[in-house]
Write a protein that holds these residues in place. Structure first.
Motif, PDB file in Angstrom:
ATOM      1  N   GLN A 140       0.826  -1.214   0.000  1.00 41.13           N
ATOM      2  CA  GLN A 140       0.000   0.000   0.000  1.00 41.13           C
ATOM      3  C   GLN A 140       0.860   1.264   0.000  1.00 41.13           C
ATOM      4  OE1 GLN A 140      -2.912  -1.262  -0.942  1.00 41.13           O
ATOM      5  NE2 GLN A 140      -4.117  -0.210   0.580  1.00 41.13           N
ATOM      6  N   ALA A 141       2.053   1.184   0.595  1.00 39.52           N
ATOM      7  CA  ALA A 141       2.904   2.372   0.699  1.00 39.52           C
ATOM      8  C   ALA A 141       3.216   2.930  -0.691  1.00 39.52           C
ATOM      9  CB  ALA A 141       4.189   2.039   1.449  1.00 39.52           C
ATOM     10  N   ARG A 142       3.412   2.050  -1.646  1.00 42.13           N
ATOM     11  CA  ARG A 142       3.702   2.498  -3.021  1.00 42.13           C
ATOM     12  C   ARG A 142       2.488   3.231  -3.593  1.00 42.13           C
ATOM     13  NH1 ARG A 142       6.881  -2.191  -3.391  1.00 42.13           N
ATOM     14  NH2 ARG A 142       5.158  -3.507  -4.054  1.00 42.13           N
ATOM     15  N   GLN A 143       1.294   2.605  -3.427  1.00 42.72           N
ATOM     16  CA  GLN A 143       0.078   3.213  -3.980  1.00 42.72           C
ATOM     17  C   GLN A 143      -0.299   4.503  -3.246  1.00 42.72           C
ATOM     18  OE1 GLN A 143      -3.248   0.553  -4.673  1.00 42.72           O
ATOM     19  NE2 GLN A 143      -1.894  -1.203  -4.715  1.00 42.72           N
ATOM     20  N   ALA A 144       0.065   4.571  -1.952  1.00 43.19           N
ATOM     21  CA  ALA A 144      -0.283   5.754  -1.153  1.00 43.19           C
ATOM     22  C   ALA A 144       0.385   7.021  -1.696  1.00 43.19           C
ATOM     23  CB  ALA A 144       0.115   5.527   0.304  1.00 43.19           C
ATOM     24  N   GLN A 145       1.496   6.840  -2.412  1.00 43.83           N
ATOM     25  CA  GLN A 145       2.196   8.012  -2.948  1.00 43.83           C
ATOM     26  C   GLN A 145       1.341   8.758  -3.973  1.00 43.83           C
ATOM     27  OE1 GLN A 145       5.841   6.291  -4.362  1.00 43.83           O
ATOM     28  NE2 GLN A 145       6.652   6.013  -2.298  1.00 43.83           N
ATOM     29  N   THR A 146       0.446   8.045  -4.634  1.00 47.05           N
ATOM     30  CA  THR A 146      -0.367   8.687  -5.680  1.00 47.05           C
ATOM     31  C   THR A 146      -1.859   8.719  -5.348  1.00 47.05           C
ATOM     32  OG1 THR A 146      -0.486   6.551  -6.803  1.00 47.05           O
ATOM     33  CG2 THR A 146       1.224   8.089  -7.572  1.00 47.05           C
ATOM     34  N   PRO A 148      -4.509   9.600  -2.346  1.00 45.42           N
ATOM     35  CA  PRO A 148      -4.703  10.112  -0.974  1.00 45.42           C
ATOM     36  C   PRO A 148      -5.637   9.249  -0.127  1.00 45.42           C
ATOM     37  CG  PRO A 148      -5.548  11.669  -2.639  1.00 45.42           C
ATOM     38  CD  PRO A 148      -4.936  10.536  -3.392  1.00 45.42           C
ATOM     39  N   ARG A 149      -6.558   8.569  -0.769  1.00 43.49           N
ATOM     40  CA  ARG A 149      -7.488   7.697  -0.029  1.00 43.49           C
ATOM     41  C   ARG A 149      -6.712   6.546   0.616  1.00 43.49           C
ATOM     42  NH1 ARG A 149     -12.671   4.392  -1.753  1.00 43.49           N
ATOM     43  NH2 ARG A 149     -11.054   2.941  -2.338  1.00 43.49           N
ATOM     44  N   ILE A 150      -5.808   5.979  -0.156  1.00 41.25           N
ATOM     45  CA  ILE A 150      -4.990   4.878   0.364  1.00 41.25           C
ATOM     46  C   ILE A 150      -4.016   5.400   1.419  1.00 41.25           C
ATOM     47  CG2 ILE A 150      -3.161   3.233  -0.282  1.00 41.25           C
ATOM     48  CD1 ILE A 150      -4.784   2.567  -2.736  1.00 41.25           C
ATOM     49  N   ALA A 151      -3.483   6.591   1.197  1.00 47.29           N
ATOM     50  CA  ALA A 151      -2.557   7.180   2.182  1.00 47.29           C
ATOM     51  C   ALA A 151      -3.265   7.359   3.520  1.00 47.29           C
ATOM     52  CB  ALA A 151      -2.036   8.519   1.665  1.00 47.29           C
ATOM     53  N   PHE A 152      -4.516   7.827   3.477  1.00 46.12           N
ATOM     54  CA  PHE A 152      -5.302   8.037   4.701  1.00 46.12           C
ATOM     55  C   PHE A 152      -5.538   6.710   5.430  1.00 46.12           C
ATOM     56  CE2 PHE A 152      -9.551   7.778   6.581  1.00 46.12           C
ATOM     57  CZ  PHE A 152      -9.499   8.783   7.531  1.00 46.12           C
ATOM     58  N   ALA A 153      -5.972   5.698   4.656  1.00 46.41           N
ATOM     59  CA  ALA A 153      -6.293   4.390   5.256  1.00 46.41           C
ATOM     60  C   ALA A 153      -5.044   3.735   5.835  1.00 46.41           C
ATOM     61  CB  ALA A 153      -6.931   3.485   4.213  1.00 46.41           C
ATOM     62  N   LEU A 154      -3.947   3.853   5.119  1.00 45.50           N
ATOM     63  CA  LEU A 154      -2.692   3.240   5.570  1.00 45.50           C
ATOM     64  C   LEU A 154      -2.216   3.874   6.876  1.00 45.50           C
ATOM     65  CD1 LEU A 154      -0.429   1.240   4.941  1.00 45.50           C
ATOM     66  CD2 LEU A 154       0.676   3.016   3.580  1.00 45.50           C
ATOM     67  N   ASP A 155      -2.291   5.193   6.922  1.00 42.54           N
ATOM     68  CA  ASP A 155      -1.859   5.914   8.116  1.00 42.54           C
ATOM     69  C   ASP A 155      -2.713   5.482   9.337  1.00 42.54           C
ATOM     70  OD1 ASP A 155      -0.274   7.984   9.368  1.00 42.54           O
ATOM     71  OD2 ASP A 155      -2.166   9.075   9.563  1.00 42.54           O
ATOM     72  N   ALA A 156      -4.031   5.397   9.110  1.00 44.16           N
ATOM     73  CA  ALA A 156      -4.938   5.009  10.214  1.00 44.16           C
ATOM     74  C   ALA A 156      -4.618   3.601  10.701  1.00 44.16           C
ATOM     75  CB  ALA A 156      -6.390   5.096   9.737  1.00 44.16           C
ATOM     76  N   MET A 157      -4.354   2.694   9.770  1.00 42.19           N
ATOM     77  CA  MET A 157      -4.091   1.305  10.180  1.00 42.19           C
ATOM     78  C   MET A 157      -2.752   1.195  10.896  1.00 42.19           C
ATOM     79  SD  MET A 157      -5.730  -0.891   7.069  1.00 42.19           S
ATOM     80  CE  MET A 157      -6.001  -2.458   7.856  1.00 42.19           C
ATOM     81  N   LYS A 158      -1.766   1.927  10.420  1.00 44.32           N
ATOM     82  CA  LYS A 158      -0.448   1.857  11.078  1.00 44.32           C
ATOM     83  C   LYS A 158      -0.527   2.378  12.506  1.00 44.32           C
ATOM     84  CE  LYS A 158       3.031   1.834   7.487  1.00 44.32           C
ATOM     85  NZ  LYS A 158       3.965   2.630   6.694  1.00 44.32           N
ATOM     86  N   LYS A 159      -1.305   3.446  12.705  1.00 44.54           N
ATOM     87  CA  LYS A 159      -1.441   4.015  14.063  1.00 44.54           C
ATOM     88  C   LYS A 159      -2.365   3.163  14.928  1.00 44.54           C
ATOM     89  CE  LYS A 159      -0.783   8.864  12.787  1.00 44.54           C
ATOM     90  NZ  LYS A 159      -1.527   9.930  12.104  1.00 44.54           N
ATOM     91  N   GLY A 160      -3.316   2.472  14.268  1.00 40.70           N
ATOM     92  CA  GLY A 160      -4.349   1.738  14.987  1.00 40.70           C
ATOM     93  C   GLY A 160      -5.518   2.663  15.268  1.00 40.70           C
ATOM     94  N   PHE A 161      -6.719   2.139  15.221  1.00 41.31           N
ATOM     95  CA  PHE A 161      -7.899   2.966  15.499  1.00 41.31           C
ATOM     96  C   PHE A 161      -9.063   2.090  15.945  1.00 41.31           C
ATOM     97  CE2 PHE A 161     -10.673   2.011  11.887  1.00 41.31           C
ATOM     98  CZ  PHE A 161      -9.794   1.423  10.996  1.00 41.31           C
ATOM     99  N   ASP A 162     -10.010   2.737  16.626  1.00 43.00           N
ATOM    100  CA  ASP A 162     -11.246   2.075  17.044  1.00 43.00           C
ATOM    101  C   ASP A 162     -12.411   2.924  16.547  1.00 43.00           C
ATOM    102  OD1 ASP A 162     -13.473   1.015  18.250  1.00 43.00           O
ATOM    103  OD2 ASP A 162     -12.658   1.018  20.284  1.00 43.00           O
ATOM    104  N   ALA A 163     -13.110   2.425  15.519  1.00 46.57           N
ATOM    105  CA  ALA A 163     -14.235   3.176  14.949  1.00 46.57           C
ATOM    106  C   ALA A 163     -15.563   2.521  15.299  1.00 46.57           C
ATOM    107  CB  ALA A 163     -14.068   3.289  13.433  1.00 46.57           C
TER     108      ALA A 163
END
Ligand SMILES: Cc1cc2nc3c(=O)[nH]c(=O)nc-3n(C[C@H](O)[C@H](O)[C@H](O)COP(=O)(O)O)c2cc1C
Length: 178
Positions: A140-146, A148-163
């Motif tokens: 995903q890191a490669r796709q996140a460069q282009t 923004p939706r993937i960049a957002f999701a990747l960042d949230a998953m790396k940090k961890g979240f409870d929705a």
């Protein structure tokens, strides 16, 4: 009319939804490991709550065998994933595709399905899933460069979240009470 709730959860988010739904209905929610004692084999309505795993739903094979064995009962599946609740940016078609892929409409025409966003907790994953997610993050890191939706999701998953949000269950409760 009897209802059984069986839930499958690795890191706890689906379990949270199962407990909330059980409270709403005034019944118990039974973990997947105890499914043989859940009453699902005789209930009028069976609710299966489980988490999305690589575009599928964990434990789906068991639920399908239950539906195949007793097609006359009412069945409901609640899928819990990291994918956000439907919005313009996050179309429902993506979660619908996962339900359709797991439970083909032509085979299970009466099955009602609902989606609830759970969360992500890397530390609570089993060893195999940690390996899978590390590979997924790299991809995903490669796709996140282009994208923004993937960049957002990747960042949230790396940090961890409870929705988890009890309001996400409202359509399920309304359907079951109807
Ligand atoms: C290996 C793996 C694959 C996953 N695949 C998906 C997926 O395809 N779609 C999705 O929305 N979430 C996916 N997730 C996220 C989980 O469904 C999410 O973290 C869920 O809340 C876990 O529920 P639980 O806490 O009940 O185990 C995946 C998680 C893991 C570990």
């Amino acid at each position: 009319m009897s209802t059984a709730i069986v839930y499958c959860s690795q890191t706890g988010f689906t379990e949270t939804y199962a407990r909330w739904l059980a409270e709403e209905l005034g019944i118990d929610a039974v973990p997947y490991s105890r499914r043989a004692h859940s009453g699902a084999q005789a209930a009028d309505t069976v609710v299966f709550m489980s988490w999305f795993h690589a575009g599928g739903i964990k434990g789906a094979a068991w639920f399908k065998s239950l539906m195949d064995a007793r097609p006359g009962a009412r069945y409901v599946v609640v899928g819990v994933g990291a994918y956000p609740m439907p919005s313009d940016d996050w179309p429902q078609s993506e979660t619908d595709a996962a339900f359709e892929h797991t439970f083909p409409r032509d085979r299970y025409p009466a099955l009602a399905h609902f989606y609830c966003q759970g969360g992500f907790d890397f530390d609570r994953l089993c060893a195999l899933d940690k390996i899978a997610m590390r590979a997924f993050f790299r991809m995903q890191a490669r796709q996140a460069q282009t994208d923004p939706r993937i960049a957002f999701a990747l960042d949230a998953m790396k940090k961890g979240f409870d929705a988890t949000d009890r309001a996400n269950l409202e359509p399920v409760v309304a359907y079951l009470r109807a």
